[in-house]
Design an enzyme around this catalytic site. Structure first.
Site, PDB file in Angstrom:
ATOM      1  N   GLU A  36       0.863  -1.194   0.000  1.00 59.42           N
ATOM      2  CA  GLU A  36       0.000   0.000   0.000  1.00 59.42           C
ATOM      3  C   GLU A  36       0.893   1.237   0.000  1.00 59.42           C
ATOM      4  OE1 GLU A  36      -3.258   1.104  -0.137  1.00 59.42           O
ATOM      5  OE2 GLU A  36      -2.325   3.070   0.156  1.00 59.42           O
TER       6      GLU A  36
ATOM      7  N   TYR B  85     -28.987   7.216   6.100  1.00 55.17           N
ATOM      8  CA  TYR B  85     -29.259   5.981   6.854  1.00 55.17           C
ATOM      9  C   TYR B  85     -28.434   5.987   8.135  1.00 55.17           C
ATOM     10  CZ  TYR B  85     -25.175   4.458   3.972  1.00 55.17           C
ATOM     11  OH  TYR B  85     -23.966   4.364   3.326  1.00 55.17           O
TER      12      TYR B  85
ATOM     13  N   ARG C  14     -17.430   2.932   6.497  1.00 54.75           N
ATOM     14  CA  ARG C  14     -16.327   2.447   5.662  1.00 54.75           C
ATOM     15  C   ARG C  14     -15.115   2.060   6.493  1.00 54.75           C
ATOM     16  NH1 ARG C  14     -15.760   3.859   0.278  1.00 54.75           N
ATOM     17  NH2 ARG C  14     -17.831   4.375  -0.389  1.00 54.75           N
TER      18      ARG C  14
ATOM     19  N   ASP D  46     -11.888  -1.350  -8.197  1.00 53.42           N
ATOM     20  CA  ASP D  46     -12.070  -0.137  -8.996  1.00 53.42           C
ATOM     21  C   ASP D  46     -11.045  -0.013 -10.117  1.00 53.42           C
ATOM     22  OD1 ASP D  46     -14.309   0.769  -7.693  1.00 53.42           O
ATOM     23  OD2 ASP D  46     -13.432   2.653  -6.989  1.00 53.42           O
TER      24      ASP D  46
END
Ligand code: FAD
Length: 416
Positions: free
Chosen positions: A33, A214, A106, A291
């Protein structure tokens, strides 16, 4: 350092999911990463049954449920008059597909996958920016900005919307939708939030804009997303999506939406891009995932889910192509992955675009849409069956696609 079987580039939800899936199959995985620390920016994320089914298979569903919230219903309202257009009973959805609809922060989903990778023994490396990819005779290699080189049997490039690896396969660029998203989370005990029903996932759809809200973290937080088409983007300006445009875009919306806008974060916004679908994701022993392969617009909330599905499908095909001595026929496993995933993701990317058009209609078309949606049977699942059922491992298992057909040419929705 040991010699890994697989290198995963990118520690987002897609990369972590793939690393966990492959480690579960007994492979040694190194994840690289570029950021100095693992983490996710943003707020809530919706996980439909096609994802919670996989989390359950991974043994992670109960932890995900304890961190998130299982809502009772998904409701669509008109953003101008606030009236209800249609709803989906999410409790019945769980009975139909066997797994719940879940909303989760997330950072909680990312943390859950990160901990699972740590427990499984994934070698997690930060500050590792990949600057080039190449195939070798027996596998693939990545070079880092530090000059270090990592070689392995297979490289999975989960490096996101601006993927470097994608350039090996296609000469394309992200496609701007000219829409921008503002996000915000608010403590649920905040006086002006207390009246909001956190058991529902609600989208208010309006001309050139929509607003989603939500509950999160068992009802401790209210998550809000405000999305609109930027006039400055349409005019070709560079500084598009600014807060003045947010206020102008929602000026004609109902009181409920107006009251929520002051709670949006105003110092950060997300311009919405996708890419045209590509059907080739494999370059020798380098494979795209998440993605990097199929960034969608978020209208049907399947981007992170597709990334998690990609990792699960790859893991299943690795298991099917492992010989008795443990060696894996990687070419066959990657070919099987590429045979099934690009078509599914193509459908999601193109459907998301159409869904956005439907949500943002104005004038007579908006009235026609509203009239149609009000007649929809709450228990009609034809528009989500192709998404929420079990993730296909082969093209034959892929269910027929549902598409909304253009309002001007048809009086109702259809399945084909
Ligand atoms: P990313 O999250 O972009 O991760 C890529 C990682 O790779 C990053 O950590 C990056 O630092 C790293 N990286 C990049 N280049 C390199 C390099 N050269 N070397 C090393 N590392 C590198 N999806 C859903 O399923 N449900 C939803 O409800 C939903 N809502 C959304 C709402 C909004 C407003 C938006 C914008 C998106 C939404 N999505 C949703 C989509 C979802 O967020 C994405 O599809 C998903 O997060 C993609 O994950 P990824 O791991 O593939 O990519």
């Amino acid at each position: 350092m040991s010699h890994p079987d697989v290198i995963v580039v990118g520690g987002g939800i897609g990369g972590l999911g793939a690393a966990f899936s492959l480690t579960r199959q007994g492979l040694g995985v190194r994840l690289l990463e570029r950021a100095p620390a693992f983490g996710e920016v943003g707020a809530g994320i919706q996980l439909a049954p096609n994802c919670t089914r996989i989390l359950d298979d991974y043994g992670l569903l109960n932890e995900a449920k304890s961190l998130g919230l299982v809502p009772d219903a998904m409701v669509m309202r008109d953003a101008v008059d606030g009236g209800e257009l249609t709803r989906l009973d999410l409790r019945n959805l769980e009975r139909r597909y066997g797994y719940p609809y879940l909303v989760i922060h997330r950072s909680d989903l990312h943390g859950l996958l990160l901990r699972a990778c740590e427990r499984a023994g994934v070698e997690l490396i930060t500050d590792a920016q990949v600057t080039s990819y190449e195939n070798t005779g027996r596998g693939a290699r990545v070079i880092l900005s530090s000059g270090a080189s990592h070689e392995t049997g297979v490289v999975i490039a989960a490096d996101g919307l601006h993927s470097l690896a994608r350039r090996l396969l296609v000469d394309d660029e992200p496609v701007s939708s000219a829409y921008v998203a503002y996000r915000g989370t608010v403590p649920a005990e905040q006086p002006r939030v207390r009246s909001v029903d956190l058991s529902e996932v609600v989208v208010h759809v309006g001309p050139g804009c929509h607003f989603v809200h939500y509950g999160l973290r068992g009802g401790e937080l209210l998550n809000q997303v405000a999305v609109f088409e930027s006039p400055k983007a349409l005019a070709g300006a560079q500084d598009w999506g600014t807060p003045d445009e947010l206020d102008a875009a929602f000026a004609g919306t109902c009181g409920f939406v107006q009251e929520r806008l002051p709670f949006m974060w105003r110092d950060k916004w997300w311009r919405m891009f996708d890419r045209d679908p590509v059907m080739n994701w494999i370059h020798g022993r380098i494979a795209l995932l998440g993605d990097s392969a199929h960034p969608p617009l978020q209208y049907i909330a399947q981007g992170a889910i597709m990334a998690i599905e990609d990792g699960w499908v790859l893991g299943e095909h690795v298991a099917r192509r492992r010989a008795a001595d443990g060696t894996i026929d990687w070419d066959a496993a990657l070919a099987a992955y590429e045979a099934v995933r690009p078509e599914h993701c193509r459908r999601v990317v193109t459907t998301s675009r159409k869904w956005g058009e439907l949500w943002h209609l104005d004038g007579v078309a908006r009235e026609q849409r509203n009239a149609l949606l009000r007649t929809r049977d709450t228990y009609d699942y034809t528009f989500v069956d192709w998404l929420y059922g079990p993730t296909a491992l082969t093209p034959d298992e892929e269910p027929p696609m549902f598409e909304p057909i253009p309002l001007e040419s048809a009086p109702a929705y259809t399945v084909r």
